[in-house]
Design a protein around this motif. Structure first.
Motif, PDB file in Angstrom:
ATOM      1  N   ASP A   1      -5.787  -5.932  -5.328  1.00  0.00           N
ATOM      2  CA  ASP A   1      -6.506  -5.325  -4.217  1.00  0.00           C
ATOM      3  C   ASP A   1      -7.695  -6.194  -3.825  1.00  0.00           C
ATOM      4  O   ASP A   1      -8.569  -6.492  -4.652  1.00  0.00           O
ATOM      5  N   GLU A   2      -7.738  -6.596  -2.572  1.00  0.00           N
ATOM      6  CA  GLU A   2      -8.772  -7.519  -2.101  1.00  0.00           C
ATOM      7  C   GLU A   2     -10.163  -6.907  -2.201  1.00  0.00           C
ATOM      8  O   GLU A   2     -11.145  -7.600  -2.502  1.00  0.00           O
ATOM      9  N   LYS A   3     -10.293  -5.607  -1.965  1.00  0.00           N
ATOM     10  CA  LYS A   3     -11.604  -4.954  -1.943  1.00  0.00           C
ATOM     11  C   LYS A   3     -12.140  -4.671  -3.336  1.00  0.00           C
ATOM     12  O   LYS A   3     -13.325  -4.873  -3.608  1.00  0.00           O
ATOM     13  N   THR A   4     -11.269  -4.192  -4.220  1.00  0.00           N
ATOM     14  CA  THR A   4     -11.738  -3.783  -5.554  1.00  0.00           C
ATOM     15  C   THR A   4     -11.535  -4.860  -6.613  1.00  0.00           C
ATOM     16  O   THR A   4     -12.175  -4.827  -7.667  1.00  0.00           O
TER      17      THR A   4
ATOM     18  N   THR B   1       0.832  -1.207   0.000  1.00  0.00           N
ATOM     19  CA  THR B   1       0.000   0.000   0.000  1.00  0.00           C
ATOM     20  C   THR B   1       0.868   1.259   0.000  1.00  0.00           C
ATOM     21  O   THR B   1       0.500   2.273  -0.598  1.00  0.00           O
TER      22      THR B   1
ATOM     23  N   LYS C   1      -3.313 -11.551  -2.762  1.00  0.00           N
ATOM     24  CA  LYS C   1      -3.615 -10.183  -2.342  1.00  0.00           C
ATOM     25  C   LYS C   1      -2.399  -9.250  -2.390  1.00  0.00           C
ATOM     26  O   LYS C   1      -2.546  -8.042  -2.221  1.00  0.00           O
TER      27      LYS C   1
ATOM     28  N   LYS D   1      -2.841  -4.048  -8.634  1.00  0.00           N
ATOM     29  CA  LYS D   1      -2.068  -2.902  -8.150  1.00  0.00           C
ATOM     30  C   LYS D   1      -1.018  -2.559  -9.208  1.00  0.00           C
ATOM     31  O   LYS D   1      -0.191  -3.394  -9.569  1.00  0.00           O
TER      32      LYS D   1
END
Length: 390
Positions: free
Chosen positions: A142-145, A120, A138, A149
């Protein structure tokens, strides 16, 4: 007099400002006599043998490159930082090499939780980062989106592949049908690898007869192992790191658990043998990136050079550290620039790079497409068992 004085002061001020700009320019990465690359590894803590081996590999790669004239006509310098095997320290170490050491790129990390945390920082600063051995998906996605990266890459295979390789080896080579999974609940690496092993194993007709958990730095596993013994598994899958794995296997054998143990690349450390003991490691296997028994010219040259430099045989982490540093330096050459964004684009375009662990091509998720090897312990010595290609 006042007007002349004001003009004179303004002139001097402008000259000072210009001189300051010139001096600042002389200190920038583009005009420096060296190219700085960060090397952030687990140099202390529970996975220190990984980080120190990988750093040794990176240092050897840089030494060899500098002896050939360096990169873009400059010598390469590693800005070394210790992430101490902790995610919070990983972000601090990554911040240090970027903001204080002013690196143009970063290589490093052998464990996934640390690499995920540090990624990050690299991403937010637009600094290309290639990890040597962090295998959790991961790290680069990106785990959320679900988005890749932009600045994060790796030279190792990923856990979905490694877990599948391990499961298929258990089913097809060991002919085992009943497995217990023992997970390190404090590790993204362990949890991810366990998930992918379970999916592939059950899909292939195997049965998971138990799942147990522990935490890093645990010492006594006999209660868990006694419970596992009651399940009478053919194999116990332990996707952890060498410190705990060594203790688990040693204590299991003391309880007369004779089932096969299988794990991942987190086993590959001389400390595993030291902790578990040679007899306990018979009938144990793990997936890995490399075998020192590889007889290819590239492998032989690396092993010889590493032994000469450090007076010891390299493990897989040393090879991955070497490969990661070389892939990064190759990208800087192809970018023909120290501009991080151009280096990033060159990394993304990496194809068929001739690394010690095999040709490396980075796919659209910035993962290396490459095979895995199965290592078996025989009387305390690692022995090559087989290779599995993607």
């Amino acid at each position: 007099m006042k007007k002349r004085g004001i003009k004179w002061i303004a002139s001097v001020t402008m000259s000072v400002m210009l001189m300051g700009g010139l001096l600042a320019g002389c200190g920038s990465a583009g005009d420096s006599k060296v190219i700085k690359i960060g090397a952030v590894y687990e140099l202390t803590g529970g996975t220190a043998t990984f980080g120190n081996s990988a750093l040794n590999g990176a240092k050897l790669a840089v030494k060899e490159m500098n002896a050939k004239g360096g990169v873009l006509g400059k010598q390469v310098e590693l800005a070394i930082a210790d992430n101490k095997g902790e995610p919070s320290e990983a972000t601090n170490a990554m911040t240090k090499v970027i903001t204080q050491d002013k690196v143009v790129a970063v290589t490093g990390f052998t464990t996934s939780s640390n690499a995920i945390a540090a990624s990050t920082v690299a991403e937010s600063n637009g600094i290309p980062f290639i990890t040597a051995a962090a295998t959790n998906p991961k790290v680069t996605v990106d785990e959320k989106t679900g988005e890749v990266k932009k600045n994060i890459f790796r030279v190792c295979f990923i856990d979905p592949f490694q877990g599948t390789v391990g499961a298929n080896f258990v089913l097809n080579s060991l002919k085992a049908k009943k497995a217990v999974i023992l997970i390190d609940n404090s590790s993204d690496y362990s949890k991810g690898l366990a998930q992918f092993f379970k999916e592939a194993f059950t899909k292939g007709g195997g049965e998971i007869v138990g799942e147990e958990a522990y935490l890093q730095k645990d010492q006594d596993f006999k209660t868990i192992l006694t419970k596992i013994k009651g399940s009478n598994p053919d194999v116990i899958y332990v996707p952890g790191y060498y410190e705990e794995v060594g203790k688990i296997i040693k204590q299991a054998r003391e309880l007369d658990i004779n089932a096969a143990f299988v794990g991942g690349d987190g086993w590959d450390s001389p400390k595993l043998l030291e902790i578990a003991g040679a007899p306990a490691l018979n009938n144990t296997y793990f997936t890995n990136h490399y075998s020192v028994e590889d007889t290819s010219p590239a492998s032989k040259a690396f092993v010889d050079a590493y032994k000469k430099e450090y007076n010891e045989t390299p493990d897989a982490m040393a090879v991955l550290g070497y490969d990661a540093a070389n892939v990064m330096m190759d990208a800087i050459k192809r970018a023909n620039s120290e501009d991080p964004s151009k280096i990033r684009d060159a990394l993304a375009a990496t194809k068929d790079f001739a690394a010690v662990t095999g040709k490396i091509t980075l796919n659209d998720k910035h993962d290396a497409v490459k095979g895995a090897v199965i290592i078996e312990f025989k009387d305390g010595k690692q022995s090559y068992r087989e290779t599995v290609n993607p």
